[in-house]
Design a protein around this motif. Structure first.
Motif, short mmCIF file in Angstrom:
data_model
loop_
_atom_site.label_atom_id
_atom_site.label_comp_id
_atom_site.label_asym_id
_atom_site.label_seq_id
_atom_site.Cartn_x
_atom_site.Cartn_y
_atom_site.Cartn_z
N LEU A 209 -3.52 5.41 -2.47
CA LEU A 209 -3.75 4.04 -2.08
C LEU A 209 -3.75 3.78 -0.69
O LEU A 209 -4.41 3.02 0.13
CB LEU A 209 -2.55 3.26 -2.85
N LYS A 210 -2.72 4.66 0.12
CA LYS A 210 -2.52 4.40 1.41
C LYS A 210 -3.95 4.64 2.21
O LYS A 210 -4.15 4.02 3.16
CB LYS A 210 -1.38 5.04 1.98
N ILE A 211 -4.76 5.66 1.95
CA ILE A 211 -5.66 6.17 2.33
C ILE A 211 -6.95 5.32 2.29
O ILE A 211 -7.77 5.05 3.09
CB ILE A 211 -6.39 7.63 2.23
N MET A 212 -6.91 4.32 1.19
CA MET A 212 -8.06 3.62 0.77
C MET A 212 -7.60 2.16 1.78
O MET A 212 -8.71 1.31 2.26
CB MET A 212 -7.99 2.91 -0.44
N ASN A 213 -6.46 2.20 2.24
CA ASN A 213 -6.02 0.83 3.21
C ASN A 213 -5.95 1.28 4.78
O ASN A 213 -5.83 0.33 5.68
CB ASN A 213 -4.90 0.53 2.73
N GLY A 214 -6.05 2.46 4.94
CA GLY A 214 -6.16 3.03 6.26
C GLY A 214 -4.80 3.26 6.86
O GLY A 214 -4.51 3.49 8.05
N LEU A 215 -3.70 3.07 6.08
CA LEU A 215 -2.29 3.36 6.47
C LEU A 215 -2.08 4.92 6.46
O LEU A 215 -1.07 5.54 7.21
CB LEU A 215 -1.36 2.74 5.34
N LEU A 216 -2.98 5.74 5.77
CA LEU A 216 -3.19 7.14 5.96
C LEU A 216 -4.51 7.58 6.49
O LEU A 216 -5.28 7.03 5.72
CB LEU A 216 -2.72 7.69 4.56
N VAL B 196 -0.08 -3.52 -1.81
CA VAL B 196 1.13 -4.05 -2.43
C VAL B 196 1.87 -2.75 -2.86
O VAL B 196 1.78 -2.17 -3.50
CB VAL B 196 1.22 -4.85 -3.66
N PHE B 197 2.80 -2.64 -1.96
CA PHE B 197 3.88 -1.50 -1.88
C PHE B 197 4.60 -1.74 -3.15
O PHE B 197 5.01 -2.98 -3.75
CB PHE B 197 4.85 -1.30 -0.69
N GLN B 198 5.37 -0.63 -3.69
CA GLN B 198 6.44 -0.49 -4.63
C GLN B 198 7.53 -1.50 -3.85
O GLN B 198 7.98 -1.12 -2.85
CB GLN B 198 7.04 0.95 -4.86
N PHE B 199 8.29 -2.25 -4.74
CA PHE B 199 9.12 -3.17 -4.60
C PHE B 199 8.84 -3.96 -3.17
O PHE B 199 9.67 -3.88 -2.03
CB PHE B 199 10.47 -2.32 -4.13
N VAL C 267 -4.72 -3.08 -4.26
CA VAL C 267 -4.20 -1.78 -4.52
C VAL C 267 -2.57 -1.98 -4.57
O VAL C 267 -2.23 -2.52 -3.62
CB VAL C 267 -4.45 -0.52 -3.70
N LEU C 268 -2.27 -1.56 -5.75
CA LEU C 268 -0.74 -1.98 -5.88
C LEU C 268 0.17 -0.56 -6.44
O LEU C 268 -0.38 0.05 -7.43
CB LEU C 268 -0.45 -2.92 -7.08
N ASP C 269 1.02 -0.42 -5.98
CA ASP C 269 1.91 0.66 -6.43
C ASP C 269 2.88 0.43 -7.22
O ASP C 269 3.95 -0.15 -6.79
CB ASP C 269 2.54 1.48 -4.80
N GLU C 270 2.94 0.69 -8.46
CA GLU C 270 3.80 0.36 -9.58
C GLU C 270 4.34 -1.20 -9.38
O GLU C 270 5.45 -1.28 -9.11
CB GLU C 270 5.23 1.30 -9.65
N PRO C 271 3.58 -1.99 -9.67
CA PRO C 271 3.74 -3.36 -9.37
C PRO C 271 4.87 -3.88 -10.48
O PRO C 271 5.58 -4.87 -10.02
CB PRO C 271 2.39 -4.23 -9.60
N GLY C 272 5.10 -3.24 -11.46
CA GLY C 272 6.13 -3.76 -12.51
C GLY C 272 7.38 -3.15 -12.25
O GLY C 272 8.21 -3.30 -12.95
N ALA C 273 7.70 -2.07 -11.22
CA ALA C 273 8.75 -1.22 -11.05
C ALA C 273 10.02 -2.23 -10.77
O ALA C 273 10.17 -3.11 -10.00
CB ALA C 273 8.69 -0.34 -9.99
N GLY C 274 11.09 -1.94 -11.73
CA GLY C 274 12.39 -2.66 -11.42
C GLY C 274 12.47 -4.03 -11.99
O GLY C 274 13.57 -4.46 -12.10
N LEU C 275 11.42 -4.41 -12.73
CA LEU C 275 11.47 -5.65 -13.41
C LEU C 275 11.82 -5.53 -14.85
O LEU C 275 11.71 -4.37 -15.42
CB LEU C 275 10.17 -6.29 -13.21
N ASP C 276 12.37 -6.49 -15.49
CA ASP C 276 12.72 -6.44 -17.01
C ASP C 276 11.33 -6.57 -17.77
O ASP C 276 9.96 -6.91 -17.07
CB ASP C 276 13.58 -7.47 -17.43
#
Length: 283
Positions: free
Chosen positions: A48-55, A88-91, A166-175
């Protein structure tokens, strides 16, 4: 979007991980909804990061429309890519920082050249898209619930009006309900805005319910990229990559084993399983 022979290292301060991506070849069709899966350390977040240019790639190139990310890409050129590819990063709520929700959402558009009034108009638009009311714009993000914070963080990305999300585990930590609400909203934005969407997830129920394509990663490379139904229809692939399968398909396998009756199709949801059981005369 196309990745050609992409290899990349990841560096954070003195810590460097070599070849987090290795010779990745991949083409993502415009308008598709793709789930990215794989074991921890497989390279999903790096993809995901390479698609966004962060990597940046060490070798190879990433083509996004008429823009190309190469090893020597400069920061000014990357800025336009980061507007086009919203990540959208995790958390993501951990990155909220402003005094009000409105200021937080406006930060991205202002950074990309929008006027203050244009940014505020975008904030009013996206706050409704994420299922919240305009009165929340004047509140501090730190007084809100976890689910609301997650929506506001995503609203800040939507306000930049990306073509690709691009979203990294967008549901992480939610009920479970909060997770379903967020993923359902993402599916709605995807459809309404005509986005190209990729999500990293470990949950095969998410894959079955929301994605039409699936990417399996292993040791920094894409080992499979195919339609979701094709993947879950192939026992050899399921066994080779030790994939979990959706609950509906688990039930289908048990029913077929017990009754000896082969259902007319591979069922990825309970609704599909119910229809197939009726069609086969088992319900």
């Amino acid at each position: 979007m196309k990745l050609e022979h992409v290899t990349a290292d990841y560096q954070l301060g003195p810590i460097r991980s070599f070849n987090v991506l290795q010779d990745v070849e991949m083409k993502v069709e415009s308008g598709s909804f793709t789930a990215v899966i794989g074991k921890t350390g497989a390279g999903k977040s790096s993809l995901l990061k390479i698609m966004n240019g962060l990597l940046l790639p060490k070798q190879g190139k990433v083509t996004i429309g008429d823009a190309i990310i190469t090893p020597g890409k400069n920061k000014k050129a990357l800025k336009s890519i980061r507007k086009r590819v919203g990540m959208v990063f995790q958390f993501p709520e951990s990155q909220l920082f402003a005094e009000t929700v409105e200021q937080d959402i406006c930060f991205g558009p202002l950074n990309f050249g929008a006027s203050k009034e244009e940014a505020k108009e975008l904030a009013r638009k996206v706050i409704k898209q994420v299922g919240l009311t305009a009165d929340i714009l004047s509140k501090s993000p730190f007084t809100l619930s976890g689910g609301q914070k997650r929506r506001i963080a995503i609203a800040g990305i939507l306000a930049m009006e990306p073509d690709i999300l691009v979203l990294d585990e967008p549901g992480a930590g939610l009920d479970p309900k909060g997770k379903l609400d967020i993923l359902s909203s993402i599916a709605s934005w995807h459809k309404e805005q005509g986005l190209t969407t990729l999500i990293v997830t470990h949950d095969m129920e998410d894959v079955a319910q929301f994605a039409n394509n699936i990417v399996i990663m292993d040791k920094g490379t894409v080992v499979l990229h195919d339609a979701v139904r094709n993947v879950f229809s192939n026992k050899a692939i399921i066994d080779k990559w030790q994939l979990d399968v959706p609950e509906a398909l688990k039930f289908q396998m048990k029913i077929e084993e017990k009754t000896g009756v082969k259902l007319p199709k591979v069922c990825l949801t309970i609704e599909e399983l119910t229809e197939s059981l009726i069609e086969a005369g088992l319900a």
